[in-house]
Enzyme design. Structure first.
Site, mmCIF file in Angstrom:
data_model
loop_
_atom_site.group_PDB
_atom_site.id
_atom_site.type_symbol
_atom_site.label_atom_id
_atom_site.label_comp_id
_atom_site.label_asym_id
_atom_site.label_seq_id
_atom_site.Cartn_x
_atom_site.Cartn_y
_atom_site.Cartn_z
ATOM 1 N N HIS A 36 0.831 -1.213 0.000
ATOM 2 C CA HIS A 36 0.000 0.000 0.000
ATOM 3 C C HIS A 36 0.864 1.261 0.000
ATOM 4 C CE1 HIS A 36 -3.413 -2.636 0.768
ATOM 5 N NE2 HIS A 36 -4.206 -1.608 0.543
ATOM 6 N N LYS A 117 -9.588 -7.825 8.079
ATOM 7 C CA LYS A 117 -10.266 -8.061 9.353
ATOM 8 C C LYS A 117 -10.168 -6.823 10.236
ATOM 9 C CE LYS A 117 -6.430 -10.071 11.996
ATOM 10 N NZ LYS A 117 -6.333 -9.269 13.217
#
Lengths: 209, 293
Positions: A36, A117
């Site tokens: 990222h 999550k």
């Protein structure tokens, strides 16, 4: 359980709501912290110049992520004697670390689904409304179970980030998730956090007997 | 020490792929407390199926095989330098066999060493000399998601929405509940709390992990702490965060508390959050025979 095919259309994205359990089939790409940061710094904020195979990887990712899905996952991968990769254990990692980048990356690449999550924050929720897109929660720690749904490893980019941090391109079949942030601006995580904060306040106002 | 290498690889394999029975039992009890059809129920069902599958196929329960933390209790006269070396060799080989994910990253260069070895602190190894001729090696695999939501409070502090937590057991209770609420589902709830009261910043984190070696149903020998463990577990579950933060009745499977002597000036409350994938195993080596717990 509703079956959803990747790439995901806007209509399908908008028809799904917080709480819906779905299964995904098609091609997705794993990406976590290093991936990222690299995408953001090299192609969105242009803090660093592309180097090595950066542009080549970028072109490949543009095709894979258009309408596609990012999976926050650092898998355990084994390699057969013929050099073929196999996912051994592949559950989700905590998503909130990607909060500074995720919304911009979703917009830049037209990403329709982010699997992870623990949920994400307001910036990602905003992007879910604009793109439109979804945050999809997989069961943390269920790594052997989820690895079974990975039928093939189609390729890997940026392996020099380390195996857990590389972009793994995988074909999955019936990968189970729950929608916990939707394109309508709803977030199960924001709701649970607010509710638990209220309960905490009550618990802390009680003195020990 | 070379003869210990294969037994140690087996210890690592067991820890990574075979959840201890007491933890699995506790997860099954949690399933019974959730509403069938709810997201919480579904998450626990998947967790239990994953536990069985991992055991059967000898694959990691969770892909984050964490920091391998070894506690080595060795007889007098054993070389800790050689023990460290054989443990490191076993860790590298277990990584090659895909029981462990390569998890050791140089913090300055961001390079992953690829074999789970790093400096003297990766893997983590604690040595303790003991009476007798038995070697006992405890291993805990602690993943990053739950390690990241661990917390340390220096009391007095303000917690929750600004409620004071003082330097007493009531302050401890407040700090621990605050940590659980802040963690939400991000430590892979339902979790197990290892709590150290007192100590210094370093010794307290060490103790908060060590206390996690107590079995799920093993009560605290100190009645006051035993009561507090039960109370914190029960109250943490009232928070309604639930498995994976989906909402539900089980946020915490259990609480383990230990007390340490402290400086007059310091009053730390230290919480190590252990995810549901509570991977801990023990190897006992005596007279050339190895057994595992």
């Amino acid at each position: 359980m509703r079956k959803v095919q990747i790439p995901i259309s806007d209509d399908v994205v908008r028809s799904l709501e917080v709480g819906d359990p779905i299964t995904l089939s098609g091609v997705m790409v794993t990406a976590r912290d290093a991936a990222h940061k690299w995408l953001m710094d090299t192609f969105i904020t242009h803090k660093r110049e592309p180097q090595g195979d950066d542009l080549e990887v970028y072109e490949a990712l543009k095709k894979l992520l258009n309408g596609g899905v990012i999976y926050h996952c650092g898998p355990v991968v084994s390699q057969t004697e013929t050099g073929e990769y196999r996912f051994v254990a592949a559950g989700p990692t905590t998503s909130i670390r990607e909060e500074p980048y995720q919304g911009d990356i979703m917009r830049h690449f037209n990403v329709k689904g982010v699997i992870g999550k623990g949920g994400m924050g307001a910036k990602t929720l905003q992007a879910c409304q604009e793109v439109p897109g979804l945050y999809l929660h997989a069961v943390g720690g269920a790594a052997s179970w989820l690895a079974q749904t990975v039928k093939r490893v189609l390729g890997v980019y940026k392996l020099e980030f380390g195996a857990p941090e590389a972009f793994w391109v995988i074909e999955v079949e019936d990968f189970p998730v729950v929608v916990t942030m939707d394109a309508g601006g709803n977030s199960l995580h924001a709701e649970i956090e607010a509710r638990s904060a209220k309960v905490l306040e009550d618990l802390l106002s009680e003195e020990t007997s | 020490m070379e003869h210990l290498k294969e037994p140690l690889i087996e210890l690592i394999r067991l820890a990574a792929t075979n959840l201890p029975p007491d933890v699995e039992k506790s997860l099954r009890q949690a399933l019974e407390r959730e509403e069938p059809g709810s997201a919480a129920y579904g998450a626990l069902e998947t967790i239990l199926k994953n536990v069985e599958l991992s055991r059967r196929r000898s694959t990691p329960i969770c892909q984050d095989t964490g920091t391998p933390i070894f506690y080595v209790y060795h007889p007098e006269g054993w070389s800790t330098r050689k023990l460290r070396q054989v443990i490191q060799e076993a860790v590298a080989e277990a990584t090659r066999r895909s029981y462990l994910r390569p998890n050791s990253v140089d913090s300055l260069t961001d390079k992953n060493t690829g074999n789970n070895l790093g400096d003297d602190h990766f893997p983590t190894i604690h040595f303790e000399e003991v009476d007798g001729d038995t070697l006992t090696v405890d291993l805990m695999l602690k993943g990053g998601g739950c390690e990241n939501v661990g917390a340390q409070y220096s009391l007095p502090a303000r917690v929750g929405g600004g409620v004071p937590a003082g330097r007493d057991l009531e302050g401890v209770r407040r700090a621990v509940l605050d940590a659980v609420q802040k963690a939400q589902g991000q430590g892979c709830s339902p979790g197990i709390l290892g709590v150290a009261i007192g100590g210094d910043r370093g010794s307290a984190y060490y103790a908060s992990k060590e206390v996690l070696f107590r079995k799920m149903d093993e009560p605290n020998p100190d009645p006051q702490l035993a009561e507090m463990e039960e109370r914190i577990t029960e109250e943490a579950n009232q928070l309604g965060i639930g498995p994976m933060g989906f909402g539900g009745n089980t946020t915490v499977l259990g609480t383990k508390i230990t007390g340490l002597h402290r400086l007059p000036a310091s009053y730390f409350v230290t919480i190590s959050y252990m995810c549901w994938a509570y991977r801990r195993r023990r190897m006992i080596w005596k007279d050339g025979q190895v057994t595992y717990e």
